[in-house]
Design a protein around this motif. Sequence first.
Motif, PDB file in Angstrom:
ATOM      1  N   LEU A  65       0.827  -1.196   0.000  1.00 58.81           N
ATOM      2  CA  LEU A  65       0.000   0.000   0.000  1.00 58.81           C
ATOM      3  C   LEU A  65       0.868   1.254   0.000  1.00 58.81           C
ATOM      4  N   ALA A  66       0.356   2.327  -0.574  1.00 60.42           N
ATOM      5  CA  ALA A  66       1.072   3.606  -0.603  1.00 60.42           C
ATOM      6  C   ALA A  66       1.091   4.255   0.776  1.00 60.42           C
ATOM      7  N   LEU A  67       0.010   4.072   1.538  1.00 64.42           N
ATOM      8  CA  LEU A  67      -0.087   4.651   2.878  1.00 64.42           C
ATOM      9  C   LEU A  67      -0.271   3.552   3.907  1.00 64.42           C
ATOM     10  N   PRO A  68       0.370   3.665   5.063  1.00 61.04           N
ATOM     11  CA  PRO A  68       0.229   2.625   6.073  1.00 61.04           C
ATOM     12  C   PRO A  68      -1.194   2.549   6.633  1.00 61.04           C
ATOM     13  N   CYS A  69      -1.553   1.375   7.085  1.00 61.18           N
ATOM     14  CA  CYS A  69      -2.884   1.135   7.644  1.00 61.18           C
ATOM     15  C   CYS A  69      -2.963   1.607   9.087  1.00 61.18           C
ATOM     16  N   VAL A  70      -4.189   1.851   9.508  1.00 65.28           N
ATOM     17  CA  VAL A  70      -4.512   2.067  10.908  1.00 65.28           C
ATOM     18  C   VAL A  70      -4.919   0.698  11.442  1.00 65.28           C
ATOM     19  N   SER A  71      -4.630   0.423  12.676  1.00 61.59           N
ATOM     20  CA  SER A  71      -5.006  -0.857  13.265  1.00 61.59           C
ATOM     21  C   SER A  71      -6.508  -1.096  13.078  1.00 61.59           C
ATOM     22  N   GLY A  72      -6.865  -2.263  12.546  1.00 63.25           N
ATOM     23  CA  GLY A  72      -8.268  -2.602  12.333  1.00 63.25           C
ATOM     24  C   GLY A  72      -8.787  -2.342  10.933  1.00 63.25           C
ATOM     25  N   ASP A  73      -7.976  -1.689  10.079  1.00 63.01           N
ATOM     26  CA  ASP A  73      -8.401  -1.516   8.683  1.00 63.01           C
ATOM     27  C   ASP A  73      -8.650  -2.884   8.065  1.00 63.01           C
ATOM     28  N   ILE A  74      -9.660  -2.986   7.214  1.00 65.60           N
ATOM     29  CA  ILE A  74      -9.975  -4.251   6.528  1.00 65.60           C
ATOM     30  C   ILE A  74      -9.440  -4.151   5.096  1.00 65.60           C
ATOM     31  N   ILE A  75      -8.578  -5.077   4.741  1.00 67.07           N
ATOM     32  CA  ILE A  75      -8.004  -5.129   3.401  1.00 67.07           C
ATOM     33  C   ILE A  75      -8.505  -6.400   2.721  1.00 67.07           C
ATOM     34  N   VAL A  76      -9.066  -6.252   1.530  1.00 65.14           N
ATOM     35  CA  VAL A  76      -9.538  -7.391   0.739  1.00 65.14           C
ATOM     36  C   VAL A  76      -8.832  -7.344  -0.611  1.00 65.14           C
ATOM     37  N   ILE A  77      -8.270  -8.490  -0.999  1.00 61.32           N
ATOM     38  CA  ILE A  77      -7.597  -8.629  -2.294  1.00 61.32           C
ATOM     39  C   ILE A  77      -8.286  -9.767  -3.019  1.00 61.32           C
ATOM     40  N   LEU A  78      -8.731  -9.526  -4.244  1.00 62.20           N
ATOM     41  CA  LEU A  78      -9.363 -10.595  -5.007  1.00 62.20           C
ATOM     42  C   LEU A  78      -8.981 -10.520  -6.482  1.00 62.20           C
ATOM     43  N   ARG A  79      -9.071 -11.672  -7.113  1.00 61.03           N
ATOM     44  CA  ARG A  79      -8.810 -11.737  -8.550  1.00 61.03           C
ATOM     45  C   ARG A  79     -10.131 -11.547  -9.264  1.00 61.03           C
ATOM     46  N   ASN A  80     -10.106 -10.707 -10.281  1.00 60.51           N
ATOM     47  CA  ASN A  80     -11.310 -10.393 -11.045  1.00 60.51           C
ATOM     48  C   ASN A  80     -10.909 -10.298 -12.517  1.00 60.51           C
ATOM     49  N   SER A  81     -10.636 -11.435 -13.129  1.00 63.62           N
ATOM     50  CA  SER A  81     -10.132 -11.483 -14.504  1.00 63.62           C
ATOM     51  C   SER A  81     -11.196 -11.073 -15.513  1.00 63.62           C
ATOM     52  N   ALA A  82     -10.744 -10.498 -16.603  1.00 68.44           N
ATOM     53  CA  ALA A  82     -11.653 -10.160 -17.704  1.00 68.44           C
ATOM     54  C   ALA A  82     -12.103 -11.456 -18.370  1.00 68.44           C
ATOM     55  N   MET A  83     -13.381 -11.546 -18.704  1.00 68.34           N
ATOM     56  CA  MET A  83     -13.883 -12.747 -19.379  1.00 68.34           C
ATOM     57  C   MET A  83     -13.713 -12.553 -20.879  1.00 68.34           C
ATOM     58  N   LYS A  84     -12.601 -13.045 -21.386  1.00 67.91           N
ATOM     59  CA  LYS A  84     -12.300 -12.910 -22.804  1.00 67.91           C
ATOM     60  C   LYS A  84     -11.384 -14.043 -23.234  1.00 67.91           C
ATOM     61  N   ARG A  85     -11.331 -14.253 -24.500  1.00 74.80           N
ATOM     62  CA  ARG A  85     -10.436 -15.260 -25.067  1.00 74.80           C
ATOM     63  C   ARG A  85      -9.046 -14.662 -25.124  1.00 74.80           C
ATOM     64  N   VAL A  86      -8.036 -15.430 -24.707  1.00 74.62           N
ATOM     65  CA  VAL A  86      -6.677 -14.901 -24.665  1.00 74.62           C
ATOM     66  C   VAL A  86      -5.750 -15.515 -25.713  1.00 74.62           C
ATOM     67  N   THR A  87      -6.198 -16.566 -26.382  1.00 74.15           N
ATOM     68  CA  THR A  87      -5.352 -17.238 -27.357  1.00 74.15           C
ATOM     69  C   THR A  87      -6.163 -17.530 -28.618  1.00 74.15           C
ATOM     70  N   GLY A  88      -5.548 -17.345 -29.765  1.00 73.19           N
ATOM     71  CA  GLY A  88      -6.162 -17.710 -31.037  1.00 73.19           C
ATOM     72  C   GLY A  88      -5.299 -18.739 -31.746  1.00 73.19           C
ATOM     73  N   TYR A  89      -5.915 -19.615 -32.491  1.00 72.26           N
ATOM     74  CA  TYR A  89      -5.188 -20.663 -33.204  1.00 72.26           C
ATOM     75  C   TYR A  89      -5.441 -20.517 -34.700  1.00 72.26           C
ATOM     76  N   SER A  90      -4.389 -20.652 -35.491  1.00 72.12           N
ATOM     77  CA  SER A  90      -4.508 -20.572 -36.952  1.00 72.12           C
ATOM     78  C   SER A  90      -4.965 -21.909 -37.501  1.00 72.12           C
ATOM     79  N   GLU A  91      -5.673 -21.871 -38.623  1.00 76.36           N
ATOM     80  CA  GLU A  91      -6.201 -23.081 -39.256  1.00 76.36           C
ATOM     81  C   GLU A  91      -5.093 -24.091 -39.538  1.00 76.36           C
ATOM     82  N   SER A  92      -4.011 -23.659 -40.121  1.00 78.55           N
ATOM     83  CA  SER A  92      -2.899 -24.575 -40.436  1.00 78.55           C
ATOM     84  C   SER A  92      -1.652 -24.203 -39.657  1.00 78.55           C
ATOM     85  N   GLY A  93      -1.821 -23.499 -38.561  1.00 78.02           N
ATOM     86  CA  GLY A  93      -0.677 -23.034 -37.783  1.00 78.02           C
ATOM     87  C   GLY A  93      -0.234 -24.040 -36.736  1.00 78.02           C
ATOM     88  N   GLU A  94       0.719 -23.594 -35.935  1.00 82.43           N
ATOM     89  CA  GLU A  94       1.242 -24.441 -34.870  1.00 82.43           C
ATOM     90  C   GLU A  94       0.188 -24.611 -33.769  1.00 82.43           C
TER      91      GLU A  94
END
Length: 160
Positions: free
Chosen positions: A69-98
């Motif tokens: 964090l850029a600034l230090p926490c105060v005792s009792g601060d609640i920190i939540v970290i979660l993954r929230n990936s974009a729902m999309k295709r990340v790879t394409g394949y060619s018809e005669s490709g590798e």
Amino acid sequence: MAAFIPINDIRPYNSYIAAANQLIFVFDWFVQKEEYVTVYKNEVKLSYIQDYIFTPNSIGSATGGSIKLALPCVSGDIIVILRNSAMKRVTGYSESGEFRASAVNLEFNYIITLFQELAFKIGRCLILSETDANTLPEDIILPNVNQRKKKYLYCIVTGK
């Protein structure tokens, strides 16, 4: 060649009650890109770079990483970290490709991370009984914890 990264059966979410002056918080799950991580401090969404950064080697690691964090926490601060990936295709394949294992593994890893996020979100939902098949409710969104403390959840005569 991209290395195979095992995606463990974990929940892509970490929550902490901070100590005074605490800056670093760990997440224990794989994330592919910085923008797929969401961080909250006391229910306020933080901005990447302005409010927090990632420690070195946190992105793309099978075992996770940490944020600072850029600034230090105060005792009792609640920190939540979660993954929230974009729902999309990340790879394409060619018809005669590798058709390389590294590309397929990357795509499968991404799909598994999306499944983990959906399973986590569904696990936190109110779910209608399977016998309520004809029920199409409005979105069911509960107020945050402070707004619903000491309140009752009830249904009116129509079942909603």
